[in-house]
Structure formats: C-alpha cells, structure tokens
Design a protein around this motif. Structure first.
Motif, short mmCIF file in Angstrom:
data_model
loop_
_atom_site.label_atom_id
_atom_site.label_comp_id
_atom_site.label_asym_id
_atom_site.label_seq_id
_atom_site.Cartn_x
_atom_site.Cartn_y
_atom_site.Cartn_z
N LEU A 97 5.41 -7.09 -5.79
CA LEU A 97 5.19 -6.70 -7.18
C LEU A 97 5.80 -5.34 -7.46
N PRO A 98 6.09 -5.04 -8.74
CA PRO A 98 6.66 -3.73 -9.08
C PRO A 98 5.68 -2.60 -8.76
N ALA A 99 6.23 -1.49 -8.28
CA ALA A 99 5.40 -0.35 -7.86
C ALA A 99 4.50 0.12 -8.99
N LYS A 100 4.99 0.11 -10.22
CA LYS A 100 4.18 0.65 -11.31
C LYS A 100 2.93 -0.20 -11.56
N LEU A 101 3.01 -1.53 -11.31
CA LEU A 101 1.83 -2.37 -11.47
C LEU A 101 0.90 -2.25 -10.26
N LEU A 102 1.46 -2.11 -9.06
CA LEU A 102 0.63 -1.89 -7.88
C LEU A 102 -0.22 -0.63 -8.04
N LYS A 103 0.38 0.40 -8.60
CA LYS A 103 -0.35 1.65 -8.80
C LYS A 103 -1.46 1.50 -9.84
N GLN A 104 -1.33 0.47 -10.69
CA GLN A 104 -2.38 0.21 -11.68
C GLN A 104 -3.49 -0.68 -11.11
N GLY A 105 -3.31 -1.10 -9.86
CA GLY A 105 -4.32 -1.95 -9.22
C GLY A 105 -4.05 -3.43 -9.31
N VAL A 106 -2.88 -3.82 -9.83
CA VAL A 106 -2.53 -5.25 -9.89
C VAL A 106 -2.21 -5.72 -8.47
N SER A 107 -2.82 -6.81 -8.04
CA SER A 107 -2.63 -7.27 -6.67
C SER A 107 -1.94 -8.63 -6.56
N ASP A 128 0.83 -1.20 0.00
CA ASP A 128 0.00 0.00 0.00
C ASP A 128 0.87 1.26 0.00
N VAL A 129 1.99 1.22 0.73
CA VAL A 129 2.91 2.36 0.72
C VAL A 129 3.49 2.55 -0.67
N LYS A 130 3.95 1.46 -1.28
CA LYS A 130 4.53 1.54 -2.63
C LYS A 130 3.52 2.05 -3.65
N ALA A 131 2.25 1.70 -3.44
CA ALA A 131 1.21 2.11 -4.39
C ALA A 131 0.68 3.51 -4.09
N GLY A 132 1.14 4.11 -3.00
CA GLY A 132 0.69 5.45 -2.64
C GLY A 132 -0.63 5.48 -1.91
N ARG A 133 -1.09 4.31 -1.40
CA ARG A 133 -2.38 4.25 -0.71
C ARG A 133 -2.25 4.43 0.80
N MET A 134 -1.04 4.34 1.32
CA MET A 134 -0.83 4.43 2.78
C MET A 134 0.37 5.32 3.06
N PRO A 135 0.21 6.35 3.92
CA PRO A 135 1.35 7.20 4.27
C PRO A 135 2.40 6.41 5.06
N LEU A 136 3.65 6.75 4.88
CA LEU A 136 4.74 6.05 5.56
C LEU A 136 4.60 6.11 7.07
#
Length: 575
Positions: free
Chosen positions: A455-465, A171-179
C-alpha cells in the motif's frame, strides 16, 4: 491397477548383446558391480538440489536416505539433476521456468533406463514442475518434499518466512520500525535448511503431494532438519521399488477423486492461490480435466481449520507437532468432504491412512465447528472484468472488504506501480481499488508474484492496513490481503483488465462471486479500438517460446503442446 510388465531398464541392461555390453560397461566406470544389473528395478532420483535454490540446498542429503531405501528393497538407485527453480533468487520469476523444468524432467525420465522415479522437491515451483513432467511419462512415481524450515524467531517473537517480510516492510514505510531492526530480522527468519515455514506455496504444494496420495504420510509438515524427514525419504526409497514391482503408475493414483480431495484440503489448510494454477496443470498432464469451476464448487463450503500464517498465527513446525495433514484429512473425512477410497502410493486408501489420525493441538488444527474462516476454499470470481475467472483467497482477506465498491487507481505495469505508488500527489484513499495490468503469463512474462501490491506509504501512516487489489499477476503464498489475482484473460492478451482507467468504478462481491467494471459496453468498445498490445521484451530463446505458447491462468499456464500424457515406453536407440 495395471498388469505387471517387463522393466524398461531391461532394454538397456539386459542380455549379452553389444548394446547391453556398452550400457553396462559405461555405468560400471562408477564402480558398480555386476549384480546391480541382474534385472532389478532402476530407480531414478530426480533431484532439484541447488545452492542457488536455498529451500532445496539440503536435498543431496535427502537423496542419500532415498538410496538406502532403494538398495534395501532390491532396487538400483540412480540420481540425476534437473533444472532447479528457486523463487527467492531466480529472475524474473521462477514461474517463467516451471514449464521448462517440466520438459527437462519429462525428457530425462523418458530417455533414460528408469523404471520408477522419486521426485525430490521443495521450493514451490519445483513441486508442480516435477509432477507435471513425471505425469506426462506416467511411470511409478513418488514425490518427496524437503520439508519446511524451523520456526522463525526474532527477539523472542515467532516470525514467518515471507509473511513477516511484508509486515515489517510496511512497518518501515509507516515509520513504525527502524530500518536497522528490519535488517536484523533476516537471519532470524531463515534459521535452518528447508522451505518457507508459513503456509506459502512450498508448504501448500507439499501438502498437495500428501493429499493427492502421491507422497508418503507426513510428507507435508516434517521439518527439513528433523531426523524423521530422513526416515520418510528412506521409506519412500523402499516403497518405490514395490510400486515398480506391482506396476502401480501415476495415473492409478492421480485420479479425479484425488484432485477433488486435494482441492478441499487446500481450503482446510488455507493454502496458496498458486495451487490453483499448479493442480490444474498437473491434472491436465495426467488426463483429468480440472478447471476453475471445480475449485469453486468443491472448496466453497470447506472451512479453514489450520491456524497458520499468513491466514493465522502458527507455523509448519507447530503444524507437524499438532498432528500434521493426516489430522486435517481425518476431520474432513468425518465431515463427509473426502473421497476415502482414493488410492495412495502407500498401499492404503486415504481413508485407511487418516481414520485414527490424532490431533494433539486443537488450537493449531481447529475443530470443524470452530474454524479460522467459515469458507476457506478459493473463491472464483467472474464478471465483465474477469470473463474467464479470477481468484481470491478469503482466509487471507479482510472480511469488511469482501464486498466493496471503489474507484480504480491504475498501474499499467509493475514499473509504473513502483514509480507512482509513493508519490504524495497520487489520488488514492482507503476506498480506492488498486489495479495492476500486464503482469500475467504473457505480460510479465511468467506471471510474477507482484499482485499483493504494498500500500502507499501515506495511507499506511494513516493506519490503513488493507485495500482491494486486482491484477493478472500472482501473489506469494506467504502474503495476505484482499487481493484478486489471475484475472483472465490477462491485460496483455486484450482482456477487459487492459481497458480499465483511473476513476472507473469497480465492484468486488466475493459472496456473489462477481467482479464487475461499471463502464458501459459502448465505452469499452471505443477503448478497445484505441488499445494496442504492450511491447514484449525482446528476450529471444525460451522467453519467446513461452510468450507464444503459454495458456492463460484459468488453464494452468502450461504450454499448449505439453497438455496430456505421453506414456514413457522404451525409446529407440542409436547403437
């Protein structure tokens, strides 16, 4: 059962000779009175207590409860330390030292005046290490687990040790959770003594102890800080004296039927993939030839009925309140999936122990016909990519990925993975298959828990889980995902995994139990000619011994020279 025989300890402490005088005299400097040397059983308490192993840091207190029971039953308790393996702190991985700890245990038991043993275990590798060492000695033995932590709690949300680390970090890597929120969850995750309260490897192995019959009923799930954990330890102390008096040894309990029960229980609880390695190693120490095909054959039709993280929703504290492992085993027994006549150290068969076990919460322990996963046992995959087998845990995987074909994105080592995974230019998408090499028994060495590659951050940000991931590594029992592990032979030993290149097509077919690399044999032969083994770290000492003598994952990663029983008689003395 075997016939009652003379106590081993009598060869140290019995009689009026010079040697007995010296052995008793030295022991008496601890304030021990004469009557403790009157021929009563000497019970060794093998303790993996260590402040560097947080899961086991409370075992000194557990040992005191055991001692009370031993004294009460007319025995003499003697506590001794052995190497403690904490996966949370020990580098490069606790698995590297599992076999070393087993040697420590075996020789400590063999060389000392011990008639029976209580094994105090907790963090995941301590359980198999102590069982392996004790099995090679084959004395009367009981394993007592330290118990899981209380449920994690963070801002009103129930969180699981390990499991939520992976989730929150992604979630941190995907930008969904603050550090700052991520860091604030640390104390809420680990808020009492004990081991991981998810169905990670520690809880799995505590469950295996109970399922095998080598531990007391309720060993699996009583929380570490629940007073009933102390009661269990006390009763185990009483019971071990009775086992010695009746000469009931480990091989009377750890039979093929016991291991088959444990494999099916592992499927029903959604247990860790690490149990595959550990049970194979323990079985082969005691003389039972257990293999990967047994895991697939016995576990294939076992549904996962325990709704626990990482596969489900609840945690070990909830599991205990719901009825614990006895309720699960009753369900399996009624479905005809347990050997009810398997003996236990408790003096009753498994069937007798579980026949009336209540289930207080059918959400946590589900009915057989309403499982969390229809097929919860480990799936053993074979094919040209894993000639000797690979393992996947279906209950923790994404159903849509259980049959999948994609192109490989290859990481030659875990360092290569870390350097490459978040490169924006990495050619990877949700259909890719991530392949990690050189993290097996010899390759890491020690076969670290790095197989569940984030998973790579760029895919996490696309919603890949989730994505298909394949390696010769292990995965933490607290982790989840469509992750293929323990690929054998490993890359560092020249297995086909070593030959995979970026862009190769790989097919995973869990239902068909296949793992195939779509590269023709001629091309693979050319690649093999060009392949050179990876350079091994020049660690020297034990690490060199490990790399030279460790067996592959399908054989339990034991040392070749440790397999089998060396029943403990009375060693020669030097006086």
């Amino acid at each position: 059962m075997t016939e009652r025989r003379k106590l081993r300890s009598a060869s140290w402490f019995g009689g009026a000779g010079k040697n007995a005088f010296m052995h008793r005299s030295w022991m008496k400097n601890q304030g021990l009175p004469d009557h403790l040397f009157d021929g009563r059983p000497v019970i060794g308490i093998c303790n993996t207590w260590s402040e560097l192993t947080p899961c086991n840091a409370h075992l000194r207190g557990i040992a005191e409860h055991v001692k009370r029971g031993v004294y009460e039953a007319g025995g003499m308790p003697v506590e001794f330390p052995v190497m403690s393996l904490g996966e949370s702190n020990l580098r490069p991985t606790a698995m590297l030292f599992r076999n070393l700890a087993s040697m420590d245990v075996e020789e400590s038991i063999r060389g000392n005046p011990i008639d029976g043993v209580i094994l105090l275990v907790g963090c995941d590798k301590t359980t198999p290490a102590l069982l392996m060492g004790a099995a090679s000695c084959n004395l009367p033995t009981i394993a007592v687990s330290g118990g899981p932590m209380l449920n994690g709690n963070f801002r009103g949300q129930t969180i699981g040790s390990g499991t939520h680390v992976w989730k929150f970090y992604e979630d941190v890597k995907a930008g969904r959770m603050p550090l700052n929120d991520f860091l604030a969850a640390e104390q809420g995750q680990s808020r009492s003594a004990g081991s991981c309260m998810t169905m990670g490897t520690a809880s799995t192995m505590a469950s295996m102890v109970e399922a095998l019959g080598i531990g007391m009923p309720d060993n699996a799930a009583i929380p570490a800080v629940d007073a009933r954990r102390g009661v269990l330890a006390h009763l185990a102390g009483r019971r071990i004296v009775e086992l010695v008096n009746d000469n009931i040894i480990m091989s009377d309990i750890l039979t093929r039927a016991a291991f088959e029960n444990a494999i099916r229980v592992n499927g029903a609880i959604g247990g860790s993939t690490n149990a595959v390695l550990h049970l194979i190693a323990v079985a082969r120490r005691i003389g039972v030839d257990l293999g990967l095909d047994d895991w697939d054959r016995l576990g294939r039709d076992v549904p996962t009925i325990v709704d626990l993280m990482p596969s489900g929703r609840f945690l070990m504290e909830d599991f205990y309140y719901a009825g614990g492992l006895s309720a699960v085993m009753r369900t399996l027994a009624e479905a005809g999936l347990l050997h009810r006549d398997a003996q236990t150290i408790f003096g009753k068969t498994i069937g007798e122990i579980v026949k009336d076990a209540p289930n207080y919460n059918p959400e946590v322990i589900r009915p057989f016909d309403k499982p969390l996963t229809e097929q919860g046992g480990m799936a053993i995959l074979r094919g040209n990519l894993a000639p000797n087998g690979a393992v996947i845990k279906p209950s923790a995987a994404t159903p849509a990925l259980m049959q999948h074909k994609g192109r490989a994105v290859v990481f030659e080592s875990i360092e290569h993975y870390h350097a490459r995974i978040d490169d924006p230019a990495l050619d990877i998408d949700a259909n890719s298959v991530m392949v990690l090499k050189n993290c097996g028994p010899r390759g890491y060495p020690g076969m670290a828990e790095v197989g569940n590659m984030p998973l790579p951050a760029k895919l996490l940000k696309q919603g890949v889980s989730d994505m298909v991931r394949i390696s010769d590594a292990r995965m933490s029992g607290t982790a989840y995902g469509t992750v293929v592990l323990h690929t054998a032979p490993e890359a560092a030993s020249g297995g086909t995994l070593a030959l995979v290149r970026d862009g190769d097509l790989i097919e995973l077919d869990v239902a068909g139990r296949r793992l195939e690399l779509f590269v023709d044999e001629a091309e693979l032969a050319e690649r093999r000619k060009a392949w050179t083994p990876p350079e091994q770290p020049q660690g020297g000492g034990y690490q060199s011994l490990y790399v030279e003598r460790v067996l592959q994952a399908d054989q339990g990663c034991d040392f070749d020279f440790l397999v089998g029983r060396r029943d403990a008689g009375v060693p020669r003395h030097s006086h």
